[in-house]
Design an enzyme around this catalytic site. Structure first.
Site, PDB file in Angstrom:
ATOM      1  N   HIS A  10       3.675  -5.470   7.847  1.00  0.00           N
ATOM      2  CA  HIS A  10       4.212  -4.519   8.739  1.00  0.00           C
ATOM      3  C   HIS A  10       3.093  -3.736   9.231  1.00  0.00           C
ATOM      4  CE1 HIS A  10       7.898  -6.261   7.377  1.00  0.00           C
ATOM      5  NE2 HIS A  10       7.488  -6.026   6.215  1.00  0.00           N
ATOM      6  N   GLU A  24       7.297   0.502   3.088  1.00  0.00           N
ATOM      7  CA  GLU A  24       6.517  -0.558   2.813  1.00  0.00           C
ATOM      8  C   GLU A  24       5.200  -0.899   3.420  1.00  0.00           C
ATOM      9  OE1 GLU A  24       8.910  -4.392   3.941  1.00  0.00           O
ATOM     10  OE2 GLU A  24       7.306  -5.466   2.923  1.00  0.00           O
ATOM     11  N   HIS A  79       3.714  -8.047   0.789  1.00  0.00           N
ATOM     12  CA  HIS A  79       4.989  -7.333   1.008  1.00  0.00           C
ATOM     13  C   HIS A  79       5.673  -6.740  -0.095  1.00  0.00           C
ATOM     14  CE1 HIS A  79       5.721  -8.759   5.395  1.00  0.00           C
ATOM     15  NE2 HIS A  79       4.871  -9.626   4.975  1.00  0.00           N
ATOM     16  N   GLU A 141       5.982 -10.928  -2.851  1.00  0.00           N
ATOM     17  CA  GLU A 141       7.030  -9.655  -2.647  1.00  0.00           C
ATOM     18  C   GLU A 141       6.826  -8.949  -4.038  1.00  0.00           C
ATOM     19  OE1 GLU A 141       8.712  -8.789  -0.252  1.00  0.00           O
ATOM     20  OE2 GLU A 141       9.193 -10.148   1.285  1.00  0.00           O
TER      21      GLU A 141
HETATM   22 ZN   LIG Z   1       8.048  -7.026   4.354  1.00  0.00          ZN
END
Ligand SMILES: [Zn+2]
Length: 255
Positions: A10, A24, A79, A141
């Site tokens: 992102h 995030e 992430h 993640e």
């Molecule tokens: Zn993400």
């Protein structure tokens, strides 16, 4: 040379997931930057490119194009999870096999070990960054931004460092990265060098009486009066300044 492309998920107008006052995109950048810093300061023969360096908007295609045209050896996408749950999971492209699956195993295992995250497993998914990269690619993640237990840990900067460390240790295993030799430079603060030992002893006695921790070394046929030895240049310079104030002439020898 191992070329690692690090992609902080992102950024810019795309904040990614959010929760509990955290975005995030900020967490992924922090983790990615720490991974980059640790790799560059502690490992040899490594080259790094970042998917973004600040809070900028970079499309997925721009990221994978950059990694492809650079011919990266590995693509690492960072992430933070959302949607309820706790812990860590990682993704590779479905059915991709070795060596990507072996890299996933090595890195996944080290992150879980380093963070103590609940292990949600090694997974696969048809994500753009896994599909459109020409080199092995992994997406991690790192905890859930909307789960209080995970967020409380993600708010702690030392925990972010542990996440980064986990990635680095995994990369070290996966690519047999070599650590840099430990820096053995010693900065010696010296106040005199004499052919005559008596002169050295006199100066040593004077410095000692003024509170300096002294030693006389015999090097290259000279008696050298030393008042300190440091692995840090700034510590050596501080002591040298103190000795100058006390009226001694100093020099710092480096070995
Ligand atoms: Zn993400």
């Amino acid at each position: 040379m191992v070329k690692i492309f690090i992609d902080p998920g992102h950024g810019g107008t795309d904040s990614g997931a959010s929760g509990n006052g955290l975005l995030e995109k900020n967490l992924t950048l922090e983790i990615a930057q720490q991974i980059s810093n640790i790799l560059q300061s502690e490992y040899e023969n490594i080259a790094i490119r970042m998917g973004r360096n600040g809070d900028s908007t970079v499309s997925l295609s721009e990221r994978t194009d950059a990694a492809n045209s650079w011919n990266a050896d590995f693509y690492l996408s960072i992430h933070i999870n959302a949607g309820g749950g706790t812990g860590f999971e990682s993704y590779i492209y479905p059915g991709v096999g070795a060596p990507t699956s072996m890299y996933q195993e090595a890195i996944h295992e080290q992150i879980v070990k380093e963070t103590g995250f609940n292990d949600r497993g090694m997974k696969s998914a048809n994500f753009h960054v896994l599909r459109e990269t020409k080199m092995p690619a992994l997406l991690t993640e790192n905890g859930f931004i909307d789960t209080t237990a995970d967020v409380n840990r993600l708010k702690d900067s030392s925990f972010i460092t542990r996440i980064a460390r986990g990635h680095v240790k995994g990369l070290e295993k996966a690519f047999s990265l070599k650590r840099k030799a430990i820096n053995t430079t010693i900065y010696r603060v010296q106040i005199g060098a004499f052919e005559n030992k008596e002169n050295a002893d006199k100066l040593e006695a004077k410095a000692s009486s003024e509170g300096f921790a002294t030693a006389v070394l015999f090097r290259n046929n000279l008696y050298i009066v030393q008042i300190g030895a440091f692995s840090s240049r700034s510590n050596a310079e501080q002591l040298a300044a103190k000795a100058e104030e006390a009226g001694f002439t100093t020099f710092i020898s480096i070995k």
